[in-house]
Design a protein around this motif. Structure first.
Motif, mmCIF file in Angstrom:
data_model
loop_
_atom_site.group_PDB
_atom_site.id
_atom_site.type_symbol
_atom_site.label_atom_id
_atom_site.label_comp_id
_atom_site.label_asym_id
_atom_site.label_seq_id
_atom_site.Cartn_x
_atom_site.Cartn_y
_atom_site.Cartn_z
ATOM 1 N N SER A 190 21.336 -40.004 -14.869
ATOM 2 C CA SER A 190 22.611 -40.170 -14.183
ATOM 3 C C SER A 190 22.532 -39.673 -12.736
ATOM 4 O O SER A 190 23.138 -40.261 -11.844
ATOM 5 C CB SER A 190 23.732 -39.447 -14.934
ATOM 6 O OG SER A 190 23.473 -38.051 -14.975
ATOM 7 N N GLY A 191 21.779 -38.600 -12.493
ATOM 8 C CA GLY A 191 21.608 -38.101 -11.130
ATOM 9 C C GLY A 191 20.918 -39.122 -10.247
ATOM 10 O O GLY A 191 21.296 -39.299 -9.083
ATOM 11 N N ILE A 209 23.372 -41.908 -9.381
ATOM 12 C CA ILE A 209 24.310 -41.454 -8.352
ATOM 13 C C ILE A 209 23.632 -41.453 -6.990
ATOM 14 O O ILE A 209 24.198 -41.919 -5.994
ATOM 15 C CB ILE A 209 24.870 -40.057 -8.696
ATOM 16 C CG1 ILE A 209 25.747 -40.126 -9.938
ATOM 17 C CG2 ILE A 209 25.650 -39.472 -7.520
ATOM 18 C CD1 ILE A 209 26.140 -38.775 -10.511
ATOM 19 N N LYS A 210 22.407 -40.937 -6.919
ATOM 20 C CA LYS A 210 21.685 -40.864 -5.647
ATOM 21 C C LYS A 210 21.435 -42.245 -5.055
ATOM 22 O O LYS A 210 21.662 -42.467 -3.860
ATOM 23 C CB LYS A 210 20.353 -40.131 -5.831
ATOM 24 C CG LYS A 210 20.510 -38.659 -6.076
ATOM 25 C CD LYS A 210 19.162 -38.010 -6.340
ATOM 26 C CE LYS A 210 19.301 -36.545 -6.664
ATOM 27 N NZ LYS A 210 17.986 -35.927 -6.955
ATOM 28 N N THR A 236 23.039 -45.065 -5.724
ATOM 29 C CA THR A 236 24.330 -45.669 -5.378
ATOM 30 C C THR A 236 24.837 -45.131 -4.044
ATOM 31 O O THR A 236 25.265 -45.906 -3.172
ATOM 32 C CB THR A 236 25.363 -45.403 -6.485
ATOM 33 O OG1 THR A 236 24.873 -45.933 -7.719
ATOM 34 C CG2 THR A 236 26.699 -46.033 -6.146
ATOM 35 N N LEU A 237 24.780 -43.810 -3.876
ATOM 36 C CA LEU A 237 25.218 -43.215 -2.609
ATOM 37 C C LEU A 237 24.357 -43.700 -1.447
ATOM 38 O O LEU A 237 24.887 -44.005 -0.373
ATOM 39 C CB LEU A 237 25.182 -41.687 -2.696
ATOM 40 C CG LEU A 237 26.256 -41.023 -3.539
ATOM 41 C CD1 LEU A 237 25.999 -39.521 -3.644
ATOM 42 C CD2 LEU A 237 27.632 -41.283 -2.953
ATOM 43 N N SER A 240 31.324 -40.357 -1.654
ATOM 44 C CA SER A 240 30.329 -39.339 -1.338
ATOM 45 C C SER A 240 30.794 -37.960 -1.796
ATOM 46 O O SER A 240 29.996 -37.178 -2.339
ATOM 47 C CB SER A 240 30.041 -39.318 0.163
ATOM 48 O OG SER A 240 29.475 -40.544 0.571
ATOM 49 N N GLY A 255 30.366 -38.058 -5.583
ATOM 50 C CA GLY A 255 28.952 -38.134 -5.953
ATOM 51 C C GLY A 255 28.191 -36.859 -5.645
ATOM 52 O O GLY A 255 27.465 -36.334 -6.501
ATOM 53 N N LEU A 279 29.273 -34.103 -8.011
ATOM 54 C CA LEU A 279 28.627 -34.216 -9.323
ATOM 55 C C LEU A 279 27.168 -33.773 -9.271
ATOM 56 O O LEU A 279 26.681 -33.096 -10.180
ATOM 57 C CB LEU A 279 28.720 -35.656 -9.835
ATOM 58 C CG LEU A 279 30.100 -36.134 -10.254
ATOM 59 C CD1 LEU A 279 30.088 -37.638 -10.528
ATOM 60 C CD2 LEU A 279 30.577 -35.374 -11.471
ATOM 61 N N LEU A 280 26.472 -34.158 -8.200
ATOM 62 C CA LEU A 280 25.076 -33.743 -8.052
ATOM 63 C C LEU A 280 24.967 -32.223 -7.890
ATOM 64 O O LEU A 280 24.044 -31.604 -8.435
ATOM 65 C CB LEU A 280 24.428 -34.459 -6.864
ATOM 66 C CG LEU A 280 24.198 -35.961 -7.036
ATOM 67 C CD1 LEU A 280 23.772 -36.592 -5.717
ATOM 68 C CD2 LEU A 280 23.174 -36.227 -8.127
#
Length: 103
Positions: free
Chosen positions: A4-5, A8-9, A11-12, A35, A38, A41-42
């Motif tokens: 999932s990380g 997210i990375k 996608t950002l 951002s 995201g 969450l990171l």
């Protein structure tokens, strides 16, 4: 969800690179909200994994991109920030792409 990380990375990073194009102002506002969420969450995930350096970096990025108290850097400087952060996100998720998988 182990990757999932990475999702997210990536996608950002894609959205940050899209900010280099001429887009409506609403798109940039959307990217700032995305951002904030995201990177938040990171940062949370990094804290859970006791990765304090990553937590500080992601928290700082969440604060930099947050849409409530805007930091006026100018378009050119924001473009540079977007590229540097986007490349950093891709490189930090590179373990997914460059490691051998055992079958």
């Amino acid at each position: 969800m182990k990757n999932s990380g990475t999702i997210i990375k990536i996608t950002l990073a894609v959205f940050l690179f899209l900010c280099l194009l001429k887009m409506p102002y609403g798109f940039y506002e959307f990217v700032r909200f995305l951002s904030l969420i995201g990177f938040g969450l990171l940062a949370y995930k990094a804290k859970e994994e006791n990765k304090n350096s990553e937590m500080i970096i992601f928290t700082s990025l969440a604060l930099l991109f947050q849409p409530f108290f805007k930091i006026a850097l100018g378009r050119e400087l924001w473009n540079i920030v977007d590229v540097i952060v986007g490349i950093g996100l891709i490189l930090s998720s590179g373990r997914l792409f460059f490691t051998k998988r055992n079958n």
